[in-house]
Design a protein around this motif. Sequence first.
Motif, short mmCIF file in Angstrom:
data_model
loop_
_atom_site.label_atom_id
_atom_site.label_comp_id
_atom_site.label_asym_id
_atom_site.label_seq_id
_atom_site.Cartn_x
_atom_site.Cartn_y
_atom_site.Cartn_z
N LEU A 156 0.78 2.61 -7.58
CA LEU A 156 -0.34 1.72 -7.87
C LEU A 156 -1.65 2.48 -8.01
N VAL A 157 -1.90 3.44 -7.14
CA VAL A 157 -3.14 4.21 -7.25
C VAL A 157 -3.16 5.01 -8.54
N LYS A 158 -2.02 5.56 -8.93
CA LYS A 158 -1.96 6.31 -10.18
C LYS A 158 -2.16 5.38 -11.38
N GLN A 159 -1.70 4.15 -11.26
CA GLN A 159 -1.87 3.20 -12.35
C GLN A 159 -3.32 2.74 -12.47
N LEU A 160 -3.94 2.38 -11.34
CA LEU A 160 -5.31 1.85 -11.36
C LEU A 160 -6.36 2.95 -11.43
N GLY A 161 -6.06 4.09 -10.83
CA GLY A 161 -7.05 5.13 -10.62
C GLY A 161 -7.67 4.98 -9.24
N ILE A 162 -8.15 6.08 -8.70
CA ILE A 162 -8.70 6.09 -7.34
C ILE A 162 -9.86 5.13 -7.20
N ASP A 163 -10.80 5.15 -8.13
CA ASP A 163 -11.99 4.31 -8.02
C ASP A 163 -11.64 2.84 -8.03
N ALA A 164 -10.80 2.43 -8.96
CA ALA A 164 -10.45 1.02 -9.07
C ALA A 164 -9.64 0.55 -7.87
N TRP A 165 -8.77 1.42 -7.35
CA TRP A 165 -7.98 1.04 -6.18
C TRP A 165 -8.89 0.80 -4.98
N ILE A 166 -9.86 1.67 -4.76
CA ILE A 166 -10.79 1.49 -3.64
C ILE A 166 -11.58 0.20 -3.81
N LEU A 179 -5.95 9.96 0.03
CA LEU A 179 -6.57 8.63 0.12
C LEU A 179 -5.65 7.65 0.84
N LEU A 180 -4.37 7.68 0.49
CA LEU A 180 -3.44 6.73 1.08
C LEU A 180 -3.14 7.06 2.54
N ARG A 181 -3.21 8.31 2.92
CA ARG A 181 -3.02 8.65 4.34
C ARG A 181 -4.17 8.12 5.19
N GLN A 225 -10.73 -2.44 -5.41
CA GLN A 225 -9.82 -3.56 -5.17
C GLN A 225 -9.62 -3.78 -3.68
N GLN A 226 -9.41 -2.70 -2.93
CA GLN A 226 -9.17 -2.84 -1.50
C GLN A 226 -10.39 -3.35 -0.75
N LEU A 227 -11.58 -3.12 -1.28
CA LEU A 227 -12.80 -3.60 -0.65
C LEU A 227 -13.06 -5.07 -0.93
N GLU A 228 -12.20 -5.71 -1.70
CA GLU A 228 -12.25 -7.16 -1.91
C GLU A 228 -10.90 -7.76 -1.56
N PRO A 229 -10.53 -7.73 -0.28
CA PRO A 229 -9.17 -8.11 0.12
C PRO A 229 -8.81 -9.55 -0.19
N GLN A 275 -4.40 -3.06 2.78
CA GLN A 275 -4.29 -2.01 3.77
C GLN A 275 -5.64 -1.51 4.29
N LEU A 276 -6.60 -1.30 3.43
CA LEU A 276 -7.90 -0.82 3.89
C LEU A 276 -8.54 -1.85 4.81
N PHE A 277 -8.40 -3.11 4.49
CA PHE A 277 -8.91 -4.17 5.35
C PHE A 277 -8.26 -4.10 6.73
N GLU A 278 -6.94 -3.89 6.78
CA GLU A 278 -6.25 -3.82 8.06
C GLU A 278 -6.67 -2.58 8.85
#
Length: 642
Positions: free
Chosen positions: A202-212, A187-189, A214-218, A272-275
């Motif tokens: 951070l991804v391990k702390q939040l989980g994959i779903d929550a991290w995505i 995912l991070l790559r 979060q990134q979709l609301e920059p 990062q996903l926004f960028e």
Amino acid sequence: MPERLFSDDPGDAPKTVKGAFFSDYTGEFPMPRVLRSPPDAADGTGEQPAPGTPAARRKAGGPVPAWLRTGRPALHELTRNRRQALMALGGGAVALGALGSGAAAMFGPSAANPDEFVKTGSGGGNISPRDAGSFSNRDSSYTSGQGDLNDLGASGTSDTPSAAAVAAMRATPRFPTPLNRDPVLHLLRRATFGPTLADVALVKQLGIDAWIDQQLEPDKIEDPVADAALKAVPTATMSTADIRAAVKDGDNKPMYELTRAVLARQMWSSRQLFEVMVDFWNNHLNVTSPFDGGWDVRGPYDVGVIRKHALGKFSDMLIASARDPAMMRYLDNTSSDQRNVNENYGRELLELHTVGIDGGYNEKDVRNSAYLMTGRTATRDGTFRYDQNKHWKGAVKVLGFQHANKSAGDGLAVGDAYLLYLATHPSTARYVARKLCVRFVCDTPPQGLVDRLAKTYQESGSAIVPVLKVLFRSQEFWIATGLKTRRPLENFVATARVVGTKPGSDTAKALEALYNFTNKLGQPPLGWGPPDGYPDVATAWSSAAGMLETWNAHRAFIQGQWKGLDNPKADMLVTQPAATLDTYLDVLANRLVFQPMQQPEKDALIKFLGAKADARVTDSTLGGKLPLLAPLILDSVYHALR
């Protein structure tokens, strides 16, 4: 007597080093499973190659790694000295190559009666580029013959990204990879410009779903490091009026500062996903920076068109771009009027911005597209203006869009209606969906995935976030580990991120030096001259010269050669001593590429160091050799792929 770095005696732990050792270290990230291809499918056909052909010579030379068949580079024969170690580890790097444009289409003769075409759509000039045999897009010209990888080993859409990741992990990839298949790393790559230790945590702390999510609301993500760095390039975020007040007329400084701002955000932004999506759209609606006439408008285009709509609706972005002075100047629409129609912008709207060559438009569609855009121009003070005196009046037809277009006063609204038609056209949905799949999945993505994303695009009225959510819930995304190669700029930025380079005492000067180096790589930010944007497939970037410059960048980051930045010292990469050299290399590789290397690559490094695998390490910096060793790991295929 100077302290020895290694001991040939494996029995006793070194007595001169204090602290814990990694004698039982196995690595946080497990070694990827090696997958083998069917014995009769070495060339993908099951047939034996003809004697004397390149395929036969490769076969005679021994087995080829399975992942090489999918475009991944080969590791070279193991050797002893630095140059040969570089080749052994860096055969997987790809860099700048000579780039070509798509094939030109052959068109029919001009219509004897243009009015007849407007009424009926018949007449000459109606052969589309698609029917004339043109490549469907520029990237296809590089991947022609590879076909769509319709079976990656898993397909379908799951309820959540994490569920899709689990399903993909249970499947066997059709195209093996040397990369670790850890879903967090994958995912991070793909959704960032390169993993960092903090990202993984951070991804391990939040989980994959929550991290995505979060990134979709920059806008809800704090971005202190990037914000601080942007102070070094203040014109990058200014309005046209502010730029004109801050610099002298015609000064290109704002465009150069914009390119530095791109680097700063890609390296240091928390969004990062926004960028990643900003980079995607800057290539899709490319306006080169710098370009002649862009000094006061290119930065505001980035702010008001690309960044404003990067996670919004494509229809809004397209209409905004068609009302932006940077686009009007870049594609010469400022010189287009009813008496002298310039087709540049009308053509690129169809070929590059919306339906693509596969959309089926023809030369008369291009002409009518240009007619519709007349009157849109830019003033000398850098603002957009619709000049109805320049607008061409008369009936128009482009694909399924028709309008009487009788009033010049209504020309702007008619043009917007045309743009909305194009943005929501089924061919545009497929074109954008495919480009997103190429960006996030692989160079020749499965058609089924493209179709699902295109369907979501149309159902959402060209909204991008729903499309990305389907992408991240697709098993095709999660099983595609290692099927993308980092372009030179991506490799450069990923190196800065993983090493931990941060803004420092003279960030402005440092960003200038970094930008100048990206010119050597052949991929300066926003620097692609033609309107089609940088290629996004591996074969477009293959060259020895680009590879060498990429390796030089690895050394510059590891050895702290960029002045004005906060460059972590190389001796901080391994903070504890390891019991043996073999274990030490696992620790170092996990730090830089998030997985141990396979034994042949480790053997190459051990030979480079002139030691033995079971040699005892008595100095965590290897007596000053660490700054020379660490870049070799970044030169390897593990850092080249994503």
